[in-house]
Design an enzyme around this catalytic site. Structure first.
Site, short mmCIF file in Angstrom:
data_model
loop_
_atom_site.label_atom_id
_atom_site.label_comp_id
_atom_site.label_asym_id
_atom_site.label_seq_id
_atom_site.Cartn_x
_atom_site.Cartn_y
_atom_site.Cartn_z
N GLU A 100 47.86 39.33 42.75
CA GLU A 100 47.02 40.02 41.76
C GLU A 100 46.60 41.39 42.27
O GLU A 100 46.43 41.58 43.47
CB GLU A 100 45.71 39.24 41.58
CG GLU A 100 45.84 37.96 40.82
CD GLU A 100 45.23 38.08 39.45
OE1 GLU A 100 45.27 39.20 38.88
OE2 GLU A 100 44.71 37.08 38.97
N ASP A 101 46.33 42.30 41.36
CA ASP A 101 45.75 43.58 41.76
C ASP A 101 44.26 43.43 42.04
O ASP A 101 43.79 43.70 43.14
CB ASP A 101 46.04 44.68 40.73
CG ASP A 101 45.56 44.33 39.31
OD1 ASP A 101 45.13 43.18 39.08
OD2 ASP A 101 45.62 45.21 38.43
N ASP A 104 38.17 40.44 39.11
CA ASP A 104 36.91 41.07 38.68
C ASP A 104 35.99 39.97 38.15
O ASP A 104 35.27 39.34 38.92
CB ASP A 104 37.27 42.12 37.62
CG ASP A 104 36.09 42.94 37.17
OD1 ASP A 104 35.05 42.92 37.84
OD2 ASP A 104 36.20 43.63 36.13
N THR A 105 36.01 39.68 36.86
CA THR A 105 35.20 38.57 36.34
C THR A 105 35.76 37.22 36.79
O THR A 105 35.05 36.22 36.81
CB THR A 105 35.17 38.58 34.79
OG1 THR A 105 36.48 38.37 34.30
CG2 THR A 105 34.61 39.88 34.26
N GLY A 106 37.05 37.18 37.10
CA GLY A 106 37.70 35.93 37.50
C GLY A 106 38.33 35.20 36.32
O GLY A 106 39.03 34.20 36.51
N THR A 108 40.78 36.03 34.26
CA THR A 108 42.25 36.08 34.24
C THR A 108 42.82 35.12 35.27
O THR A 108 43.73 34.33 34.98
CB THR A 108 42.75 37.51 34.54
OG1 THR A 108 42.10 38.41 33.65
CG2 THR A 108 44.25 37.62 34.40
N ASP A 160 45.62 50.82 36.64
CA ASP A 160 45.55 51.89 35.63
C ASP A 160 44.18 52.01 34.97
O ASP A 160 43.33 51.14 35.08
CB ASP A 160 46.57 51.61 34.51
CG ASP A 160 46.10 50.50 33.59
OD1 ASP A 160 45.65 49.45 34.09
OD2 ASP A 160 46.15 50.68 32.36
N ARG A 166 48.65 54.90 37.66
CA ARG A 166 49.30 53.84 38.45
C ARG A 166 50.07 54.42 39.63
O ARG A 166 50.29 53.77 40.63
CB ARG A 166 50.27 53.04 37.57
CG ARG A 166 49.62 52.23 36.47
CD ARG A 166 50.64 51.27 35.86
NE ARG A 166 50.24 50.76 34.57
CZ ARG A 166 49.44 49.69 34.38
NH1 ARG A 166 48.98 49.04 35.41
NH2 ARG A 166 49.14 49.30 33.16
#
Ligand code: IMP
Length: 181
Positions: A100-101, A104-106, A108, A160, A166
């Site tokens: 993963e990049d 954040d919130t988790g 995804t 992005d 990117r």
């Protein structure tokens, strides 16, 4: 239009990224020796990280991809996750490492873990270049973390903002004081 460019501030430089990827690769190489893992890159944001990581790993791996959209064109998650591209390599019985990049919130990652579990892999772990714990809404296990970062909207190195930035070889953030309308 790249109107944000003048507001970008460097956060993690190219050499820092290279060094950290070398360290992560060493850990992953040790953990996956003889396991012929499948690395599942999360498009689009992880494509640069995955490309650099596999070349540092120097063990045989297979690569596959998923494409997930949850952001649209905003900097806030919509919370609505859509799978736009699924893996094609059969994952049953395989050792799978999600690349993963950013977590954040988790939301995804949590969704993706559940999705990939249904494919009955032998093991399933997560490697994220960036971890933004301040905004976590769901606790997700991250087995390998590149950098823990503050609550900033970051771009570059594959990541992005509305498809721009990117190509940057560093990770920058949009300066807070200048994001207000
Ligand atoms: P989450 O579901 O909130 O954890 O968000 C995961 C995805 O949101 C990441 O894979 C990124 O594509 C995107 N994202 C989260 N934070 C940022 C950011 O700071 N810049 C750009 N994209 C981000």
């Amino acid at each position: 239009m790249r109107s944000l460019e003048p507001k970008l501030r460097p956060l993690i430089g190219p050499e820092q990224i290279r060094q950290r990827i070398r360290e992560l690769a060493q850990e992953i190489r040790r953990d996956y020796a003889q396991q012929y893992p499948v690395l599942v890159g999360v498009l689009k944001g992880a494509f640069v990280f995955l490309a650099d990581l596999v070349r540092e790993l120097r063990i045989p791996v297979e690569c596959d991809f998923v494409k997930i959209s949850s952001y649209g064109k905003n900097t806030e998650t919509s919370g609505q996750i859509t799978l736009q591209l699924d893996t094609t390599i059969p994952l049953a019985g395989r050792h799978v490492l999600v690349v993963e990049d950013i977590v954040d919130t988790g939301l995804t990652t949590a969704w993706l873990i559940e999705h990939l579990k249904k494919k009955t892999p032998a093991s399933l772990r997560v490697c994220a270049l960036l971890d933004k714990p301040a905004r976590r809404r769901l606790e997700v296990p991250i087995d390998y973390v590149g950098f823990r970062i503050p609550d900033r909207f970051v771009v570059g190195y594959g990541i992005d903002c509305a498809e721009a930035f990117r190509e940057l070889d560093y990770i920058g953030y949009v300066a807070q004081e200048e994001t207000a309308p």
